[in-house]
Enzyme design. Structure first.
Site, PDB file in Angstrom:
ATOM      1  N   CYS A   2       0.789  -1.200  -0.618  1.00 32.71           N
ATOM      2  CA  CYS A   2       0.210   0.023  -0.138  1.00 32.71           C
ATOM      3  C   CYS A   2       0.990   1.105  -0.260  1.00 32.71           C
ATOM      4  O   CYS A   2       1.905   1.606   0.880  1.00 32.71           O
ATOM      5  CB  CYS A   2      -1.031  -0.459   0.891  1.00 32.71           C
ATOM      6  SG  CYS A   2      -1.881  -1.443   1.425  1.00 32.71           S
ATOM      7  N   ARG A  27       2.059   1.156  -5.928  1.00 30.76           N
ATOM      8  CA  ARG A  27       2.137   0.780  -4.764  1.00 30.76           C
ATOM      9  C   ARG A  27       1.007  -0.561  -4.695  1.00 30.76           C
ATOM     10  O   ARG A  27       1.167  -0.669  -4.102  1.00 30.76           O
ATOM     11  CB  ARG A  27       2.632   1.006  -3.736  1.00 30.76           C
ATOM     12  CG  ARG A  27       3.982   1.854  -3.604  1.00 30.76           C
ATOM     13  CD  ARG A  27       4.531   2.543  -2.071  1.00 30.76           C
ATOM     14  NE  ARG A  27       4.416   1.871  -1.103  1.00 30.76           N
ATOM     15  CZ  ARG A  27       5.865   0.878  -1.107  1.00 30.76           C
ATOM     16  NH1 ARG A  27       6.159   1.294  -1.344  1.00 30.76           N
ATOM     17  NH2 ARG A  27       5.540  -0.062   0.471  1.00 30.76           N
ATOM     18  N   TRP A  76      -3.444  -1.897  -1.972  1.00 31.99           N
ATOM     19  CA  TRP A  76      -3.829  -3.299  -2.525  1.00 31.99           C
ATOM     20  C   TRP A  76      -4.337  -3.778  -1.227  1.00 31.99           C
ATOM     21  O   TRP A  76      -3.524  -4.648  -0.549  1.00 31.99           O
ATOM     22  CB  TRP A  76      -2.190  -3.885  -2.400  1.00 31.99           C
ATOM     23  CG  TRP A  76      -1.773  -4.563  -3.892  1.00 31.99           C
ATOM     24  CD1 TRP A  76      -1.702  -5.091  -4.818  1.00 31.99           C
ATOM     25  CD2 TRP A  76      -1.469  -6.329  -3.301  1.00 31.99           C
ATOM     26  NE1 TRP A  76      -1.650  -6.348  -5.567  1.00 31.99           N
ATOM     27  CE2 TRP A  76      -1.888  -6.910  -4.012  1.00 31.99           C
ATOM     28  CE3 TRP A  76      -1.574  -6.674  -1.321  1.00 31.99           C
ATOM     29  CZ2 TRP A  76      -1.483  -8.822  -3.691  1.00 31.99           C
ATOM     30  CZ3 TRP A  76      -1.082  -7.499  -2.272  1.00 31.99           C
ATOM     31  CH2 TRP A  76      -1.515  -9.043  -2.674  1.00 31.99           C
ATOM     32  N   ASN A 102       0.349  -0.055   6.128  1.00 31.73           N
ATOM     33  CA  ASN A 102       0.561  -1.051   5.525  1.00 31.73           C
ATOM     34  C   ASN A 102       1.396  -1.782   5.826  1.00 31.73           C
ATOM     35  O   ASN A 102       1.927  -1.927   6.415  1.00 31.73           O
ATOM     36  CB  ASN A 102       1.781   0.097   4.811  1.00 31.73           C
ATOM     37  CG  ASN A 102       2.918  -0.742   3.571  1.00 31.73           C
ATOM     38  OD1 ASN A 102       1.956  -2.058   2.659  1.00 31.73           O
ATOM     39  ND2 ASN A 102       3.958  -1.094   2.914  1.00 31.73           N
ATOM     40  N   GLY A 103       0.797  -3.048   5.365  1.00 25.85           N
ATOM     41  CA  GLY A 103       1.467  -4.168   6.135  1.00 25.85           C
ATOM     42  C   GLY A 103       0.406  -5.467   5.975  1.00 25.85           C
ATOM     43  O   GLY A 103      -0.813  -5.368   5.857  1.00 25.85           O
ATOM     44  N   GLU A 485      12.602 -13.276 -18.206  1.00 29.96           N
ATOM     45  CA  GLU A 485      11.927 -12.205 -17.945  1.00 29.96           C
ATOM     46  C   GLU A 485      10.766 -11.556 -19.122  1.00 29.96           C
ATOM     47  O   GLU A 485      10.348 -11.030 -19.181  1.00 29.96           O
ATOM     48  CB  GLU A 485      13.491 -10.848 -18.116  1.00 29.96           C
ATOM     49  CG  GLU A 485      12.675 -10.180 -18.712  1.00 29.96           C
ATOM     50  CD  GLU A 485      12.480  -8.576 -17.228  1.00 29.96           C
ATOM     51  OE1 GLU A 485      12.268  -9.650 -16.460  1.00 29.96           O
ATOM     52  OE2 GLU A 485      12.235  -7.792 -17.046  1.00 29.96           O
ATOM     53  N   LYS A 489       6.904 -10.677 -18.179  1.00 33.55           N
ATOM     54  CA  LYS A 489       6.659  -9.476 -18.531  1.00 33.55           C
ATOM     55  C   LYS A 489       5.258  -9.085 -19.912  1.00 33.55           C
ATOM     56  O   LYS A 489       4.498  -8.806 -19.235  1.00 33.55           O
ATOM     57  CB  LYS A 489       7.749  -8.570 -20.280  1.00 33.55           C
ATOM     58  CG  LYS A 489       8.972  -8.365 -19.212  1.00 33.55           C
ATOM     59  CD  LYS A 489       8.313  -7.234 -18.121  1.00 33.55           C
ATOM     60  CE  LYS A 489       8.489  -7.135 -16.987  1.00 33.55           C
ATOM     61  NZ  LYS A 489      10.016  -7.014 -16.246  1.00 33.55           N
ATOM     62  N   GLU A 492       2.277 -10.566 -16.948  1.00 36.58           N
ATOM     63  CA  GLU A 492       2.006  -9.953 -15.921  1.00 36.58           C
ATOM     64  C   GLU A 492       0.860  -8.250 -16.822  1.00 36.58           C
ATOM     65  O   GLU A 492       0.521  -7.562 -16.070  1.00 36.58           O
ATOM     66  CB  GLU A 492       2.597  -8.948 -15.194  1.00 36.58           C
ATOM     67  CG  GLU A 492       3.686  -8.546 -15.528  1.00 36.58           C
ATOM     68  CD  GLU A 492       4.820  -7.849 -14.582  1.00 36.58           C
ATOM     69  OE1 GLU A 492       4.311  -7.859 -13.299  1.00 36.58           O
ATOM     70  OE2 GLU A 492       6.679  -7.687 -15.098  1.00 36.58           O
ATOM     71  N   HIS A 508      13.038 -32.157 -23.587  1.00 36.82           N
ATOM     72  CA  HIS A 508      12.580 -32.692 -22.704  1.00 36.82           C
ATOM     73  C   HIS A 508      11.067 -32.516 -22.192  1.00 36.82           C
ATOM     74  O   HIS A 508      10.706 -33.034 -21.111  1.00 36.82           O
ATOM     75  CB  HIS A 508      13.828 -32.325 -21.483  1.00 36.82           C
ATOM     76  CG  HIS A 508      14.931 -32.450 -21.950  1.00 36.82           C
ATOM     77  ND1 HIS A 508      15.244 -33.678 -22.481  1.00 36.82           N
ATOM     78  CD2 HIS A 508      16.138 -31.831 -22.610  1.00 36.82           C
ATOM     79  CE1 HIS A 508      16.757 -34.394 -22.571  1.00 36.82           C
ATOM     80  NE2 HIS A 508      17.844 -32.339 -22.765  1.00 36.82           N
ATOM     81  N   LYS A 611       3.813  -2.988  -6.961  1.00 33.64           N
ATOM     82  CA  LYS A 611       5.240  -3.017  -7.602  1.00 33.64           C
ATOM     83  C   LYS A 611       5.849  -3.008  -6.514  1.00 33.64           C
ATOM     84  O   LYS A 611       7.050  -3.306  -6.617  1.00 33.64           O
ATOM     85  CB  LYS A 611       4.778  -0.738  -7.692  1.00 33.64           C
ATOM     86  CG  LYS A 611       6.825  -0.839  -8.111  1.00 33.64           C
ATOM     87  CD  LYS A 611       7.439  -0.767  -9.499  1.00 33.64           C
ATOM     88  CE  LYS A 611       8.446  -0.339 -10.176  1.00 33.64           C
ATOM     89  NZ  LYS A 611       8.958  -1.565 -11.476  1.00 33.64           N
TER      90      LYS A 611
HETATM   91  O1  M6R Z   1      11.140  -4.854  -6.150  1.00 29.31           O
HETATM   92  P1  M6R Z   1      11.646  -5.606  -6.018  1.00 29.31           P
HETATM   93  O2  M6R Z   1      13.353  -6.325  -6.858  1.00 29.31           O
HETATM   94  O3  M6R Z   1      12.359  -6.425  -4.823  1.00 29.31           O
HETATM   95  O4  M6R Z   1      11.060  -6.801  -6.705  1.00 29.31           O
HETATM   96  C1  M6R Z   1      10.769  -7.731  -7.404  1.00 29.31           C
HETATM   97  C2  M6R Z   1       9.711  -8.463  -8.380  1.00 29.31           C
HETATM   98  O5  M6R Z   1       8.902  -7.871  -7.717  1.00 29.31           O
HETATM   99  C3  M6R Z   1       9.865  -7.118  -9.413  1.00 29.31           C
HETATM  100  O6  M6R Z   1      10.461  -7.693 -10.206  1.00 29.31           O
HETATM  101  C4  M6R Z   1       8.154  -7.837 -10.210  1.00 29.31           C
HETATM  102  O7  M6R Z   1       8.771  -9.350 -10.190  1.00 29.31           O
HETATM  103  C5  M6R Z   1       8.397  -6.931 -11.541  1.00 29.31           C
HETATM  104  N1  M6R Z   1       6.529  -6.473 -11.301  1.00 29.31           N
HETATM  105  C6  M6R Z   1       8.453  -7.849 -12.746  1.00 29.31           C
HETATM  106  O8  M6R Z   1       8.004  -6.833 -14.216  1.00 29.31           O
END
Ligand code: M6R
Length: 616
Positions: A2, A27, A76, A102-103, A485, A489, A492, A508, A611
């Protein structure tokens, strides 16, 4: 997860809070709310499910009185769905106190029962309301907001940042933090609190860190930090390295597009000042100076995209410094009883520096006697503070939920670490070091060339693929993390099935997924190296092509061998094998963004995500 903002001062609380929440919306964005103490001493709250714009529109249609003390929250959801009622702030002391959180309060069920037994009524399904009611009851006994919050925090298990205000204490916001972020913004006759500096950077770049288990009270002319026992603490002040414009969209259609365009700068800024007279200079590693020559193992811990940067780091550290490296997801690491000694270096990689899984893994490693190094992008974050040393990436604020520029900056920092380790351990020659540094220094320009050359074509391809249900990504060696990666992307951002595979693994099992028309991106290694995997990857392409795959190859300029077997070739400039993946990732970042855009999705704020993942 949050976003939290607090304000005391002569300005418009509503403007400060909504401006701060806008910058923190990355966030969490399923509901938002504010509480304001107005000039007549009334405490007003307004909260709405949905994105911040719903709250903003609501406040425009039916304004609440402005004031000089306020708190704001963007959520969130954890406990309780994203509804108006579950949105923060929550009230205590008969509506005289407002609190945001937050938490996660892990022992909320037993505390809730205690409150119910005492006759309190709940208006939401959240764990947060427990804290609001407890602080409210404590306030009734003490008549002092700081004392009331202090008396409650030690009863809470889990992770929390709490901000609280009371109508009988105008001009004061009190905050507390445990395992969750909170920073102070120092203004002139006004002060701020925020989950990160983005909350207030528009008003001040002077900031202060708040440590673990500390409490802060801000008033317009003072900031008081204490520990949970009430003893004064001297908080460390720092200057925010970027200004508000860096966190603005600045005419770009999305933050993600802007941030991809900033990948070259993210690398250049992470290298800046760290290469002097042909050598890597990392004074930040001083706290580990005695240990680095002696470490016998490195474990990189990270989540998501950061873990893929960690995988690239593994290749570089093992190749250049000859230290064995394991890369582990932070949330798996501490639950398997890892063998850690004082000769183990645990390197955490985190853009936000707040990812709870990574933070907990770092604490675990430290307690077990390992050395800890944080690679982090966000200043004043928790993970660097909990580590022996920190190597900051200087990617600038990353606002889009999908990580892009932070990824290339993280890999760059890991490569610098690899070069530094090679030097202190005496396993590289001056010529080798110079050659590798030259490659890194050439990277920003090459990245800019890829952004420039591939954007239009990738956008076109993505535009034709709006109905695609599945995309696969293949790579080998350093191309493998890039395949992972690329797939992440797409999942998400475009919400479609996407998988990344090591190309050698295809036969495999995963090759069974290939059917006519299946789109497969293949990261093709350079053919120029004598031991290159290029012929093997070209064979892999032929294998999937024979089964009807539609192949989009990412290959270096001049690689003609791949042309007959690919439906499309996206070109990247020539680079050394370990550096090449940082170029290959750019078209995949662009593809994820463009496919999401083609599907009409919100590129910056994908569904269900936040994020900064500050819950385990
Ligand atoms: O803030 P951080 O780098 O620790 O975050 C790690 C992951 O949550 C972050 O990289 C997440 O996978 C992204 N949404 C990917 O685009």
């Amino acid at each position: 997860m949050c976003g939290i903002v607090g304000y005391v001062g002569p300005g418009s609380s509503i403007d400060v809070l909504l401006g701060g929440l806008k910058r923190l919306e990355y966030r969490g964005y399923d509901s938002a709310g504010v509480a304001i103490l107005d000039e007549s001493g009334e405490l007003a709250t307004r909260k709405r499910a949905g994105k911040l714009s719903v709250l903003t529109d609501d406040l425009q249609e039916a304004p609440i009185a402005d004031g000089r003390t306020g708190i704001g929250h963007t959520r969130w959801a954890t406990h309780g769905g994203p509804t108006d009622g579950n949105a923060h702030p929550h009230l205590g002391d008969g509506g005289r106190l407002a609190l945001i959180h937050n938490g996660i309060i892990e022992n909320f069920a037993e505390l809730k029962q205690e409150l119910l037994d005492a006759g309190e009524a709940f208006e939401s399904e959240t764990d947060t309301e427990v804290a609001a009611l407890l602080v409210g009851r404590a306030y009734r006994e003490t008549g002092d907001l700081q004392a009331a919050l202090r008396s409650v925090v030690n009863r809470l298990d889990g992770a929390f940042t709490l901000l609280v205000m009371h109508r009988d204490e105008p001009g004061v916001v009190v905050g507390a933090r445990r395992n969750s972020p909170l920073v102070i913004g120092l203004g002139d006759g006004e002060n701020f609190l925020g989950s990160d500096v983005a909350a207030f950077v528009e008003h001040t770049r002077r900031a202060m860190e708040i440590g673990q288990d500390q409490l802060v009270a801000i008033r317009p002319d003072s900031v008081e930090v204490t520990d949970f026992a009430g003893a004064p603490v001297e908080a460390k002040e720092f200057e925010v390295a970027w200004d508000a414009s860096a966190a603005e969209k600045g005419g770009w259609p999305s933050f993600m597009k802007k941030e991809i365009s900033e990948e070259p700068d993210a690398v250049a800024n992470t290298l800046r000042g760290r290469i002097v007279d042909g050598a890597v200079v990392l004074p930040e590693l001083e706290p580990l100076a005695g240990a680095l020559a002696d470490i016998d193992r490195i474990i990189v811990i990270a989540c998501g995209t950061a873990s893929y940067a960690g995988m690239l780091g593994k290749y570089a550290i093992e190749a250049w410094a000859r230290v064995p490296v394991d890369v582990e997801l932070s949330h798996e690491f501490r639950y398997r009883d890892p063998v850690l000694t004082s000769r183990t270096l645990v390197v955490s990689v985190s853009q936000s520096g707040e990812t709870m899984d990574t933070l907990m893994a770092v604490k675990y490693a430290r307690e077990a006697g390992a050395r800890t190094l944080s690679i982090c992008n966000a200043q004043g974050a928790t993970i660097p503070r909990e580590s022996d040393a920190v190597l900051y990436t200087h990617a600038g604020p990353e606002v889009a939920v999908a990580s892009t520029k932070a990824f290339v900056a993280q890999a760059t920092a890991l490569y610098l670490l690899a070069l530094h380790l090679a030097e202190v351990r005496g396993v590289s020659t001056e010529e080798q070091a110079a050659e590798r540094l030259e490659e890194l220094q050439a990277l920003p320009e090459k990245l800019a060339a890829v952004v420039e050359s591939s954007s239009a074509r990738i956008a076109e391809l993505a535009g034709w693929m709006g109905d695609t249900q599945s995309v696969l990504f293949l790579g080998r060696h350093v191309g493998y993390p890039i395949a992972l990666e690329g797939a992440l992307k797409l999942k998400e951002l475009a919400y479609i099935h996407a998988e990344g595979f090591a190309a050698g693994e295809l036969k495999h099992g995963p090759i069974a997924l290939i059917e006519p028309g299946q789109v497969v991106f293949v990261v093709v290694p350079s053919p120029r190296e004598p031991s290159s995997l290029h012929p093997k990857v070209v064979s892999n392409i032929q294998e999937i092509r024979a089964r009807g795959a539609r192949v989009i190859a990412i290959a270096e300029l001049g690689d003609v061998a791949v042309v007959p077997f690919a439906d499309e070739v996206i070109r990247i400039p020539l680079a050394a094998p370990l550096v090449e993946p940082l170029l290959a990732v750019v078209p995949l970042h662009i593809f994820g963004m463009e496919l999401a855009a083609a599907k009409g999705l919100d590129v910056d704020q994908p569904r269900n995500l936040a994020k900064s993942v500050t819950v385990e």
